[in-house]
Scaffold this motif. Structure first.
Motif, PDB file in Angstrom:
ATOM      1  N   LEU A   1       9.782  29.983  19.104  1.00 17.04           N
ATOM      2  CA  LEU A   1      11.185  29.902  18.683  1.00 17.04           C
ATOM      3  C   LEU A   1      11.933  30.821  19.364  1.00 17.04           C
ATOM      4  O   LEU A   1      13.145  30.603  19.599  1.00 17.04           O
TER       5      LEU A   1
ATOM      6  N   ASN B   1      15.295  30.052  21.714  1.00 18.55           N
ATOM      7  CA  ASN B   1      16.487  30.249  21.207  1.00 18.55           C
ATOM      8  C   ASN B   1      17.302  31.555  22.005  1.00 18.55           C
ATOM      9  O   ASN B   1      18.347  32.118  21.865  1.00 18.55           O
TER      10      ASN B   1
ATOM     11  N   MET C   1      13.530  22.078  16.963  1.00 14.20           N
ATOM     12  CA  MET C   1      13.162  23.440  16.374  1.00 14.20           C
ATOM     13  C   MET C   1      13.090  23.287  14.779  1.00 14.20           C
ATOM     14  O   MET C   1      12.432  23.891  14.236  1.00 14.20           O
ATOM     15  N   VAL C   2      14.094  22.334  14.355  1.00 14.18           N
ATOM     16  CA  VAL C   2      13.727  21.970  13.017  1.00 14.18           C
ATOM     17  C   VAL C   2      12.576  21.443  12.560  1.00 14.18           C
ATOM     18  O   VAL C   2      11.785  21.978  11.622  1.00 14.18           O
TER      19      VAL C   2
ATOM     20  N   VAL D   1       9.988  24.294  12.640  1.00 13.22           N
ATOM     21  CA  VAL D   1      10.041  25.166  11.661  1.00 13.22           C
ATOM     22  C   VAL D   1       9.443  24.744  10.307  1.00 13.22           C
ATOM     23  O   VAL D   1       8.927  25.332   9.504  1.00 13.22           O
TER      24      VAL D   1
ATOM     25  N   LEU E   1       5.451  31.127   9.688  1.00 16.30           N
ATOM     26  CA  LEU E   1       6.513  31.806   9.861  1.00 16.30           C
ATOM     27  C   LEU E   1       6.507  33.147   8.934  1.00 16.30           C
ATOM     28  O   LEU E   1       6.770  34.106   9.253  1.00 16.30           O
TER      29      LEU E   1
ATOM     30  N   GLY F   1      15.502  39.392  17.929  1.00 15.18           N
ATOM     31  CA  GLY F   1      16.485  38.742  18.107  1.00 15.18           C
ATOM     32  C   GLY F   1      16.494  37.912  19.337  1.00 15.18           C
ATOM     33  O   GLY F   1      16.297  37.845  20.357  1.00 15.18           O
TER      34      GLY F   1
END
Lengths: 284, 323
Positions: A213, A217, A262-263, A266, A273, A284
Motif C-alpha cells: 500500500l 501510494n 487498492m480498495v 484494503v 491492517l 506516509g
C-alpha cells in the motif's frame, strides 16, 4: 412474533438512515469523479460543468489510456500501472526478505551489541524519507539510477517497522521448538524457512499489505527520480494528466483505475491492517 | 558449530563467532539503512554548512550561519505557520468526524460490515488519487461545489486560487484577525482533501479502540440511568481517549509529511499560501537548486518529527501494555 420482528426492524430504520447518509457523503467525491470519467470531453469545455449523471456513459475513456502516446507525450495508464505493480511488488518482497532475516537474528540469536543494534533499527522509523530526500537523490544520481526500477525501489527495501513486527512475532515462538529443531539438526536457515516463516504467516501478511500500500501510494520519491514518462508510476502519471485540460475525463478514468485495486486490497486484508496499525508507526 | 575449528587448535572468541553467525541475517538491512537513512541524515547536516551558486559549481563553507539565516527567515516561518494551520485544519475535523463514524459503525446491526468497509475506503486512496477526487469538486471551471453554492444564493469561492490571509499584506495583530476574517481557501481546499483521506484511517483506528471497551461499563451506566449521550460522554470518550491521542499524533505526523496533495492541487500557491514545509524543501532543493538551504529546513523538520514520533512510540507501547 412477526409483528415483534417488524417493530424491531422499524426501530432500526433511523440507524440505517444515518449510516447510509454518512456513507453517501463520504463517497460523494469518488462518485463525482466516476461520473465525470464517463462524460465526453466536450462536456468539460462548456458551462455549466458536466452533470452528475452521465446519460450516455462513454466507457471508451477507460480504454483510451492504453493507447500509445494518446497525443499527450505520455505512454498511458497501462504502462503506469505496470510500473507501479513492478515497483510495489519488488519493494514488498524486498522488505519481507530483509526484515525476516533481521528479525530472526534479533529474536533467536545471541550476539554482542544486539540490544544497541535493535535500537538503531527502531531509530530508522524516526527518519522519514522526506528528511533524507536530498542526499538520497544525489546517491541515486551518482549510481546513474534515475529513471530505473532500481532507483525507485532501493531506499525502501529495508524496514525498521517490519523488523520490529516480525521480531515481536518470532518471540512468541516457544524456545522448546527451537531447541527441538536444533536437536534434529536444523541449522539457522532450515529452521527459519521450515518452521519460523510458516508460523509467521499472518505477521508476514500484515507487513506485506503495509509495504504494498505504501509503495503503491508513494508520490514524492517517484516524482524526483523519474523524468522519462515511460518510468512514471501511476500516481505521478495521474498527477501529470490532471494538468491536461483536453484529456481531463481520461485522467478521471485513470484515477478510478488506480484506486480500485487498492480498495479491494484494503477490504480483503482489513484485519491485517488494523493489527499493523497498532504494531508500530506508519509512514506516509 | 565450533568442533571442527577447535580440532584445528584455533578458536575464535565466543563473541566473534556469534557475530559471524548473525551477520548474514543482518547485513542486508544494515547496508540499506546505512546508505539510505543514516548517511543521508549526516549528509544533510553537512550540506547545511555550505551555500552554493545556482548551478552548484561552487560551494562556500558558512558553518552554522546558514542554519541561523534559514530558520529565522520570514519564508521559513511562514511555511511553518502554513504547516501548523494545515495540521489544525486536518487533524481536528478528521478526528471529530471519524469518532462519529466509528461510533455509528460500532452498532450491532445486520450488514454493518458493509458500512465499516465504506468508512474505511479512503484509507486505500493515495495522496494523488485524493487530490484528483477533490480537484473534481473544487476545480475553477468544472468544479461542482461552486454550482451548489450558487444555487444556494451564496457567492462562488475561488477555492484553489485564493490564499486569503497567507498572501494579504497584514502586519502584527491584523495578521491574527485576518486568520478568521480572510480565509486561506487554497489551504482549506488542500485540507478538505486531506481530512477525507484521514477519515478512513482514523475510523479504522477508532473502531479498533471502541471494540476494546468492555460491554459491562455500558451496562452499569444504563443501570445508573445514563442515556445514549451520557454513555458517550462518560464511558466511550474517556475509554477512547488513548486511541484518540494516538490517532491525533499519527495525523500530525502525516500533516508534516504532506506533499502530493499540495503539488497536484495548488503547487504551493497562490504565492506561498499552501507552501507547507516539505513543499518548501522540494522547491528550494529541486527548483532553486539550493541544497544547503533546503537541507537546513529538512533537519529542522527532522527534529520536529522526531519529537512527534517519540510521543507516538510512548503511546503505542502504553497500548501494548494494557491490552
Amino acid at each position: 412474533m412477526t409483528q415483534g420482528l417488524a417493530i424491531r426492524w422499524l426501530r432500526r430504520v433511523p440507524a440505517y438512515a444515518v449510516l447510509t447518509l454518512c456513507a453517501a457523503v463520504l463517497m460523494f467525491p469518488l462518485y463525482v469523479t466516476l461520473a465525470n470519467s464517463l462524460h465526453p470531453i466536450a462536456e468539460f469545455l462548456q458551462n455549466p460543468p458536466p452533470s452528475l449523471w452521465p446519460s450516455h456513459p462513454q466507457w471508451d475513456n477507460y480504454f483510451a489510456g492504453g493507447e500509445e502516446g494518446g497525443g499527450t507525450g505520455g505512454p498511458g495508464v497501462t504502462r503506469y500501472l505496470f510500473n507501479s505493480i513492478t515497483v510495489a511488488t519488488i519493494i514488498t518482497l524486498g522488505q519481507l526478505v530483509t526484515s525476516t532475516l533481521a528479525a530472526y537474528a534479533f529474536a533467536f540469536l545471541r550476539f554482542p551489541g544486539r540490544v544497541v543494534l535493535f535500537a538503531i533499527f527502531l531509530a530508522t522509523m524516526m527518519v522519514p524519507l522526506e528528511v533524507a530526500v536530498i542526499p538520497n537523490f544525489q546517491t541515486i544520481q551518482w549510481l546513474h539510477w534515475t529513471d530505473s526500477y532500481q532507483g525507485l525501489v532501493a531506499p525502501f527495501l529495508a524496514t525498521g517497522f517490519g523488523t520490529f513486527l516480525l521480531r515481536q512475532f518470532f518471540l512468541t515462538i516457544p524456545t522448546e521448538l527451537k531447541d527441538a529443531a536444533e536437536m534434529d539438526g536444523y541449522g539457522d536457515y532450515r529452521f527459519l524457512i521450515h518452521v519460523a516463516v510458516p508460523l509467521a504467516r499472518s505477521a508476514l501478511a500484515t507487513l506485506a499489505i503495509f509495504a504494498f500500500l505504501q509503495a503503491w501510494n508513494q508520490y514524492l520519491w517517484p516524482l524526483l527520480v523519474t523524468n522519462d514518462p515511460d518510468m512514471r508510476t501511476v500516481q505521478i502519471g495521474i498527477g501529470a494528466e490532471t494538468q491536461q485540460p483536453f484529456r481531463i475525463n481520461i485522467a478521471f478514468a485513470n484515477t478510478i483505475i488506480a484506486f480500485a485495486p487498492m480498495v479491494l486490497l484494503v477490504v480483503a486484508f482489513q484485519r491485517y491492517l488494523v493489527r499493523g496499525l497498532f504494531g508500530g508507526s506508519v509512514k506516509g | 558449530v565450533s568442533a571442527p575449528a577447535a580440532a584445528k587448535g584455533f578458536v575464535l572468541p565466543k563473541g566473534a563467532r556469534q557475530l559471524l553467525r548473525a551477520l548474514p541475517f543482518l547485513a542486508p538491512s544494515i547496508v540499506l539503512f546505512g546508505t539510505f537513512v543514516f548517511y543521508p541524515l549526516a549528509k544533510s547536516v553537512y550540506l547545511g554548512f555550505y551555500i552554493e551558486n545556482p548551478f552548484r559549481t561552487r560551494q562556500i563553507y558558512v558553518g552554522f550561519d546558514q542554519y541561523g539565516d534559514v530558520l529565522a527567515s520570514s519564508e521559513f516561518i511562514s511555511s511553518l505557520l502554513v504547516t501548523a494551520t494545515f495540521t489544525l485544519y486536518t487533524v481536528v475535523p478528521a478526528l471529530v468526524i471519524a469518532t462519529f463514524l466509528a461510533v455509528i459503525a460500532n452498532q450491532k446491526l445486520a450488514g454493518i460490515a458493509v458500512f465499516r468497509t465504506i468508512f474505511a475506503a479512503p484509507l486505500a486512496a493515495s495522496v494523488a488519487i485524493t487530490a484528483v477526487f477533490w480537484l473534481v469538486l473544487l476545480h475553477p471551471t468544472i468544479g461542482i461545489l461552486n454550482e451548489a453554492i450558487e444555487n444556494l444564493g451564496l457567492a462562488r469561492v475561488d477555492w484553489l486560487n485564493d490564499g486569503g490571509w497567507a498572501v494579504a499584506e497584514h502586519g502584527g495583530i491584523g495578521k491574527l484577525t485576518s486568520w478568521i476574517s480572510d480565509p486561506n481557501w487554497a489551504l482549506l481546499s488542500v485540507s478538505m482533501a486531506t481530512v477525507w483521506m484521514n477519515i478512513g484511517l482514523f475510523t479504522v483506528i477508532l473502531l479498533a479502540g471502541l471494540q476494546t471497551i468492555p460491554n459491562e461499563l455500558y451496562e452499569s451506566a444504563r443501570v445508573d440511568g445514563a442515556g445514549r449521550w451520557a454513555q458517550f460522554w462518560h464511558v466511550t470518550l474517556p475509554m477512547l481517549s488513548p486511541t484518540l491521542f494516538f490517532a491525533s499524533v499519527v495525523g500530525v505526523i502525516f500533516a508534516f509529511q504532506a506533499f502530493g496533495q499540495v503539488d497536484i492541487m495548488t503547487g504551493g500557491g497562490p504565492v506561498d499560501a499552501t507552501n507547507v514545509v516539505i513543499y518548501s524543501i522540494y522547491q528550494e532543493a529541486f527548483e532553486n537548486f539550493r541544497y544547503g538551504a533546503a537541507s537546513v529546513q529538512a533537519i529542522a523538520l527532522f527534529v520536529i518529527m522526531l519529537g512527534l514520533t517519540l510521543l507516538q512510540f510512548r503511546l503505542v507501547r502504553g497500548r501494548i501494555f494494557y491490552r
